[in-house]
Scaffold this motif. Structure first.
Motif, PDB file in Angstrom:
ATOM      1  N   THR A  20      40.455  48.383  35.662  1.00 56.39           N
ATOM      2  CA  THR A  20      41.134  48.758  34.419  1.00 56.39           C
ATOM      3  C   THR A  20      41.852  47.581  33.767  1.00 56.39           C
ATOM      4  O   THR A  20      42.554  47.755  32.776  1.00 56.39           O
ATOM      5  CB  THR A  20      42.155  49.885  34.680  1.00 56.39           C
ATOM      6  OG1 THR A  20      43.125  49.415  35.623  1.00 56.39           O
ATOM      7  CG2 THR A  20      41.468  51.129  35.211  1.00 56.39           C
ATOM      8  N   ASP A  21      41.656  46.385  34.303  1.00 56.09           N
ATOM      9  CA  ASP A  21      42.387  45.209  33.821  1.00 56.09           C
ATOM     10  C   ASP A  21      41.588  44.381  32.827  1.00 56.09           C
ATOM     11  O   ASP A  21      40.369  44.237  32.938  1.00 56.09           O
ATOM     12  CB  ASP A  21      42.782  44.311  34.999  1.00 56.09           C
ATOM     13  CG  ASP A  21      43.800  44.964  35.900  1.00 56.09           C
ATOM     14  OD1 ASP A  21      44.702  45.647  35.383  1.00 56.09           O
ATOM     15  OD2 ASP A  21      43.693  44.797  37.128  1.00 56.09           O
ATOM     16  N   THR A  22      42.310  43.830  31.859  1.00 62.05           N
ATOM     17  CA  THR A  22      41.760  42.816  30.964  1.00 62.05           C
ATOM     18  C   THR A  22      42.027  41.459  31.598  1.00 62.05           C
ATOM     19  O   THR A  22      43.167  41.151  31.941  1.00 62.05           O
ATOM     20  CB  THR A  22      42.435  42.886  29.584  1.00 62.05           C
ATOM     21  OG1 THR A  22      42.076  44.136  28.982  1.00 62.05           O
ATOM     22  CG2 THR A  22      41.996  41.741  28.688  1.00 62.05           C
ATOM     23  N   THR A  24      41.998  37.475  31.119  1.00 63.32           N
ATOM     24  CA  THR A  24      41.942  36.338  30.203  1.00 63.32           C
ATOM     25  C   THR A  24      42.199  35.087  31.017  1.00 63.32           C
ATOM     26  O   THR A  24      43.214  34.980  31.704  1.00 63.32           O
ATOM     27  CB  THR A  24      42.992  36.467  29.088  1.00 63.32           C
ATOM     28  OG1 THR A  24      42.733  37.658  28.344  1.00 63.32           O
ATOM     29  CG2 THR A  24      42.943  35.265  28.151  1.00 63.32           C
ATOM     30  N   ASP A  43      37.770  45.417  33.300  1.00 67.07           N
ATOM     31  CA  ASP A  43      37.576  46.140  32.057  1.00 67.07           C
ATOM     32  C   ASP A  43      37.080  45.219  30.946  1.00 67.07           C
ATOM     33  O   ASP A  43      36.134  45.540  30.244  1.00 67.07           O
ATOM     34  CB  ASP A  43      38.899  46.801  31.651  1.00 67.07           C
ATOM     35  CG  ASP A  43      38.738  47.693  30.447  1.00 67.07           C
ATOM     36  OD1 ASP A  43      37.981  48.679  30.550  1.00 67.07           O
ATOM     37  OD2 ASP A  43      39.365  47.406  29.417  1.00 67.07           O
ATOM     38  N   THR A  44      37.727  44.082  30.789  1.00 61.36           N
ATOM     39  CA  THR A  44      37.419  43.146  29.711  1.00 61.36           C
ATOM     40  C   THR A  44      37.572  41.731  30.238  1.00 61.36           C
ATOM     41  O   THR A  44      38.441  41.466  31.066  1.00 61.36           O
ATOM     42  CB  THR A  44      38.382  43.362  28.523  1.00 61.36           C
ATOM     43  OG1 THR A  44      38.305  44.731  28.115  1.00 61.36           O
ATOM     44  CG2 THR A  44      38.036  42.482  27.341  1.00 61.36           C
ATOM     45  N   LEU A  45      36.741  40.806  29.727  1.00 62.79           N
ATOM     46  CA  LEU A  45      36.773  39.417  30.171  1.00 62.79           C
ATOM     47  C   LEU A  45      36.775  38.480  28.971  1.00 62.79           C
ATOM     48  O   LEU A  45      35.926  38.593  28.091  1.00 62.79           O
ATOM     49  CB  LEU A  45      35.557  39.105  31.046  1.00 62.79           C
ATOM     50  CG  LEU A  45      35.384  37.662  31.507  1.00 62.79           C
ATOM     51  CD1 LEU A  45      36.505  37.262  32.459  1.00 62.79           C
ATOM     52  CD2 LEU A  45      34.026  37.487  32.178  1.00 62.79           C
ATOM     53  N   VAL A  63      31.651  43.695  34.094  1.00 65.77           N
ATOM     54  CA  VAL A  63      32.626  43.858  33.013  1.00 65.77           C
ATOM     55  C   VAL A  63      32.262  45.174  32.356  1.00 65.77           C
ATOM     56  O   VAL A  63      31.204  45.319  31.753  1.00 65.77           O
ATOM     57  CB  VAL A  63      32.588  42.674  32.032  1.00 65.77           C
ATOM     58  CG1 VAL A  63      33.638  42.855  30.954  1.00 65.77           C
ATOM     59  CG2 VAL A  63      32.791  41.364  32.778  1.00 65.77           C
ATOM     60  N   ASN A  65      33.892  47.423  30.141  1.00 63.68           N
ATOM     61  CA  ASN A  65      34.275  47.998  28.854  1.00 63.68           C
ATOM     62  C   ASN A  65      34.199  46.915  27.799  1.00 63.68           C
ATOM     63  O   ASN A  65      35.132  46.178  27.586  1.00 63.68           O
ATOM     64  CB  ASN A  65      35.691  48.571  28.905  1.00 63.68           C
ATOM     65  CG  ASN A  65      36.079  49.225  27.603  1.00 63.68           C
ATOM     66  OD1 ASN A  65      35.227  49.684  26.861  1.00 63.68           O
ATOM     67  ND2 ASN A  65      37.364  49.267  27.338  1.00 63.68           N
ATOM     68  N   THR A  66      33.073  46.813  27.172  1.00 56.77           N
ATOM     69  CA  THR A  66      32.890  45.789  26.181  1.00 56.77           C
ATOM     70  C   THR A  66      32.962  46.430  24.809  1.00 56.77           C
ATOM     71  O   THR A  66      32.939  47.644  24.728  1.00 56.77           O
ATOM     72  CB  THR A  66      31.537  45.096  26.420  1.00 56.77           C
ATOM     73  OG1 THR A  66      30.540  46.078  26.524  1.00 56.77           O
ATOM     74  CG2 THR A  66      31.574  44.272  27.679  1.00 56.77           C
ATOM     75  N   ASN A  68      33.068  42.252  24.414  1.00 59.24           N
ATOM     76  CA  ASN A  68      33.822  41.158  25.008  1.00 59.24           C
ATOM     77  C   ASN A  68      33.524  39.867  24.287  1.00 59.24           C
ATOM     78  O   ASN A  68      32.451  39.677  23.751  1.00 59.24           O
ATOM     79  CB  ASN A  68      33.412  40.968  26.469  1.00 59.24           C
ATOM     80  CG  ASN A  68      34.086  41.958  27.363  1.00 59.24           C
ATOM     81  OD1 ASN A  68      35.251  41.809  27.665  1.00 59.24           O
ATOM     82  ND2 ASN A  68      33.357  42.983  27.761  1.00 59.24           N
TER      83      ASN A  68
END
Length: 181
Positions: A20-22, A24, A43-45, A63, A65-66, A68
């Protein structure tokens, strides 16, 4: 602490990012470039300018949930038996490359049909080996230094179309295997 993705001390929150983490990887403040060598889901990258994420033998990054911006001016390298899967719940742009996405070996998948890979005017999709499968369309957005896809080895399968936009006169180099389904 180290380059190991699975070392909590390497991350700002003190723990390894989860589903569930983004994630960066920022331009500033990074001491070690991360290497993923185990199975992880985020979740997102976003990999920002001047940074590199390497997915190597034993590494499998999903990954989930795009859309991205996977290489937001930065670089993602897949080598050995590394694997990167991008998924998207709805059709559309799954991934936009504004930096470098480099496939030296291993596997890169945009797994859901109807999802696209966009290589922005500053981006470079560089396939030197391995297998890459794109769910729908590859779009190369022309630019003076990017919007480029080179297939010098490996295999790229696109289950849709290839679109070369703008000034992408040098946008496509095919020396390896490629297929459109």
């Amino acid at each position: 602490a180290s380059t190991n993705w699975n070392t909590g001390a390497n991350w700002s929150g003190g723990s390894v990012p989860g589903a569930t983490d983004t994630v960066t990887i920022p331009t500033a403040g990074v001491t070690n470039e991360p290497t993923c060598s185990t199975t992880n889901t985020v979740d997102t990258l976003v990999v920002q300018s001047g940074r590199t994420l390497t997915i190597t033998t034993g590494g499998f990054l999903t990954v989930d949930n795009t859309p991205n911006s996977i290489a937001s001016g930065g670089t993602v390298v897949i080598n050995g038996t590394g694997r990167l899967d991008m998924t998207e719940a709805t059709n559309g742009t799954c991934i936009t490359v504004t930096g470098i996405l480099q496939i030296d070996a291993g596997t890169f998948n945009i797994t859901d049909a109807g999802n696209d890979l966009v290589v922005a005017a500053t981006g470079f999709f560089d396939v030197n080996g391995g297998t890459s499968t794109i769910g729908q369309t590859i779009t190369l957005q022309g630019g003076a230094t990017g919007g480029r896809m080179d297939v010098d080895g490996g295999t790229v399968t696109c289950n849709g179309s290839l679109s070369i936009d703008g000034n992408a006169a040098d946008g496509l180099e095919l020396a390896g295997a490629y297929g459109w389904a």
